[in-house]
Every structure is written in structure tokens, then in C-alpha cells.
Design a protein around this motif. Structure first.
Motif, short mmCIF file in Angstrom:
data_model
loop_
_atom_site.label_atom_id
_atom_site.label_comp_id
_atom_site.label_asym_id
_atom_site.label_seq_id
_atom_site.Cartn_x
_atom_site.Cartn_y
_atom_site.Cartn_z
N LEU A 181 41.42 52.48 42.55
CA LEU A 181 41.52 52.64 40.31
C LEU A 181 40.92 53.44 40.15
O LEU A 181 41.47 53.57 39.12
CB LEU A 181 40.89 50.53 40.61
CG LEU A 181 41.07 50.06 39.74
CD1 LEU A 181 42.32 50.49 39.08
CD2 LEU A 181 40.18 48.81 39.85
N VAL B 202 49.78 46.83 41.68
CA VAL B 202 48.64 47.81 41.75
C VAL B 202 48.76 48.85 40.75
O VAL B 202 48.24 49.47 39.39
CB VAL B 202 47.72 48.05 42.67
CG1 VAL B 202 46.57 48.21 42.50
CG2 VAL B 202 47.29 46.60 43.45
N ALA C 20 49.95 47.97 37.35
CA ALA C 20 48.97 47.43 36.81
C ALA C 20 48.44 48.17 34.85
O ALA C 20 47.97 49.09 34.95
CB ALA C 20 47.66 46.99 37.31
N ALA D 124 44.40 44.93 37.39
CA ALA D 124 43.89 45.46 38.08
C ALA D 124 43.42 45.00 39.32
O ALA D 124 43.65 44.38 40.45
CB ALA D 124 43.98 47.21 38.66
N TRP E 16 44.68 41.22 39.53
CA TRP E 16 45.69 41.80 40.45
C TRP E 16 44.88 41.42 41.96
O TRP E 16 45.46 40.12 43.24
CB TRP E 16 45.97 42.85 40.74
CG TRP E 16 47.42 42.27 41.77
CD1 TRP E 16 48.87 41.84 41.08
CD2 TRP E 16 47.53 42.66 42.72
NE1 TRP E 16 49.39 41.88 42.47
CE2 TRP E 16 49.06 42.41 43.43
CE3 TRP E 16 46.25 43.24 43.88
CZ2 TRP E 16 49.13 43.08 44.96
CZ3 TRP E 16 46.68 43.30 45.08
CH2 TRP E 16 48.37 42.99 45.66
N CYS F 53 47.47 52.21 48.43
CA CYS F 53 47.92 52.74 47.36
C CYS F 53 48.26 54.18 46.51
O CYS F 53 48.77 54.42 45.21
CB CYS F 53 47.29 51.66 46.54
SG CYS F 53 46.86 50.04 46.43
#
Length: 289
Positions: free
Chosen positions: A107, A147, A150, A156, A159, A177
Motif C-alpha cells: 500500500l 486493492v 482502491a 484499501a 478492503w 499485489c
């Protein structure tokens, strides 16, 4: 032939996260030797003393904290010719940090790039260290895409909270990811309209600052030697293999981000001495006719 001109980094501004150990350190040192103005990002304060070469600037961010990423995006140079995202953390043996692994290992990459892409120069490059742990990302594509797509950092997180069964221990999904991000975003307008190249490498077993932690966390008893033996039995023993050095990953990453690879984008390149090829062919052999 002038190697500095061949790579094209001389006088260019580059940013390297995870630059204080392992692959990121190897990449940052080589970039400096090639004449780049290197800005480093560290997850913990007070690490600058470990660098044995000069850099243009040192920045700090806890990659698991959104506010730190916001401040980092503002503090980065206004023009960046190449971004090297080399940071990541290991999963604890009891998987108690699975969400933190997601936030740091994926992320933060997504969010930081969304915030800083306007600063990346036309014909620049974004270069990511993922992992062979992301092998099989295609099978997890739908979840990874959710993701990647998102609409916000908070979305995110929502999720993740709703899908603990998908993220499971955190590490593998985070690397899947990253692979999915590269494939999905290569021709996204924010990249292709300004010809910003986007690639990732998937390193195999490499000796880095996290190696001992990975080994301990692999062992049910927290024993580094036992964990090392388990890892080697899975990834190295079948071909009498060895661990890679950090330079064997950091140096190719620098090459990929350079003008030598000026026509390559959207690629996930495995540096694992062929292990992923064996996995692919084994899967094909096992598939029904």
C-alpha cells in the motif's frame, strides 16, 4: 564507451527507498557511482551513519503510516528522473503483523506513487523490488486488482479488513499485489501519457538485512538456523543452489531503470537462478491434457 553516459544517470535525480541495507543499499551506492544525485528514504531515523558514500538528501518515513507518506511526498525533489522502491518488512512467525506487512510492502508503494507521479519526469522510470513470493499473482489477480483499484488509502484498508482470508499471512499477497500493479498500470494514463516506464524485479533467496529475521520467522521455534535449513530445502537444495548477494539484485535494478532499458516497461523479471521457470514447467507438466 563511457559507462556513465550509457546508463544515463549522470546529473539525474533519483530516489531510493530502503537504501540503508541490502538490495536498496547496493542500488543506491551504484547510482551514486554512476553520477546520480541520490535521495534516500529510511523507515527509521538515525540510519544515515551507515552510508559510506555521499547522497544529495536523506528523508525519513514510516511506510506503514499514511501521514508520513504524505509528508514524504511533499519533501521529495520537485523533479525525479528515476524512483527505486526497495523497502519492505518481514512477516512475523505468528503473522501478527500481517496488516502492517500489507501496508508497508504494497500500500505504501501504491499511495506514494499516486502522490509523487506528477514529480517524475517524462521518460522517467519507476522500479520496484517485489519478490519471487509474488509468483502466481495471476491466480490472485481479482483480489489484487481490487486493492490496486482502491480509490483511496482508507478504501484499501477497508478492503483488507473485509478480506482477512485473502491476505492471510500478508507477505505473499503483498508481493502479488506489486506484480499486479506493474501489469495493470503500465499503460494507465498517468504513466503512458508521459512515457514513465514501470517495471519490477522478483528476487530469489538473497542475503539482506532481513535474512536473519526471515529465517527465524520460518522456524516454528524461532531458530534462525532451523529456518534457514527449511528455506534452503524448498528453494535451493534441488539445484545445489546458493543465496544471492544484495548486489546481484541491486545492480540489475539500476540497469533496468536506466536508459539502457529505455524501451522496456510493464515487466516482472525474476532473478532466482531459474526457480520460477522450474515452477512454471512443473505446473504445465501437471496440467491435464
Amino acid at each position: 564507451m563511457d559507462l556513465k553516459k550509457l546508463f544515463g544517470y549522470e546529473g539525474k535525480t533519483v530516489v531510493v527507498s530502503g537504501a540503508y541495507s541490502g538490495m536498496g543499499l547496493a542500488a543506491a551506492r551504484l547510482l551514486q557511482e554512476l553520477g546520480a544525485n541520490v535521495y534516500t528514504i529510511c523507515r527509521r531515523n538515525g540510519r544515515h551513519s551507515k552510508l559510506d558514500f555521499p547522497v544529495a538528501g536523506e528523508l525519513y518515513a514510516d511506510f506503514g503510516v499514511k501521514a508520513d507518506l504524505d509528508a514524504l511526498a511533499d519533501a521529495l525533489p520537485e523533479t525525479i528522473d528515476a524512483m527505486f522502491l526497495c523497502h519492505g518488512i518481514a512477516l512475523k512467525a505468528d503473522a501478527s503483523n500481517a496488516l502492517e506487512v500489507q501496508k508497508v510492502n504494497f500500500l505504501s508503494h501504491k499511495y506514494l506513487l499516486e502522490k509523487t507521479l506528477p514529480k517524475i519526469a517524462e521518460n522517467g522510470s519507476v522500479n520496484i523490488i517485489a519478490s519471487t513470493g509474488g509468483f502466481g499473482w495471476q491466480d490472485a489477480f481479482a483480489d489484487c486488482a481490487a486493492v490496486v483499484n482502491a480509490p483511496s488509502y482508507e478504501a484499501a484498508l477497508d478492503w483488507y479488513a473485509a478480506h482477512p482470508d485473502v491476505i492471510q499471512n500478508g507477505y505473499v499477497f503483498s508481493k502479488q499485489c506489486l506484480c499486479t500493479y506493474v501489469k495493470m498500470k503500465v499503460h494507465a494514463p498517468e504513466y503512458i501519457d508521459r512515457k514513465i516506464r514501470l517495471n519490477a524485479i522478483n528476487p530469489g533467496n538473497t542475503i539482506t538485512g532481513l535474512t536473519d529475521e526471515f529465517n527465524r520467522n520460518t522456524s516454528p521455534n524461532g531458530d534462525a538456523a532451523e529456518g534457514k535449513a527449511v528455506i534452503e530445502a524448498i528453494f535451493l537444495d534441488s539445484w545445489n543452489g546458493r543465496w544471492a548477494t544484495a548486489e546481484e539484485m541491486g545492480y540489475p535494478l539500476v540497469a533496468i531503470g536506466s536508459q539502457i532499458f529505455s524501451y522496456m516497461s510493464g515487466q516482472i523479471i525474476y532473478f532466482d537462478y531459474g526457480m520460477s521457470s522450474v515452477w512454471e514447467t512443473d505446473a504445465l507438466d501437471a496440467a491435464p491434457n
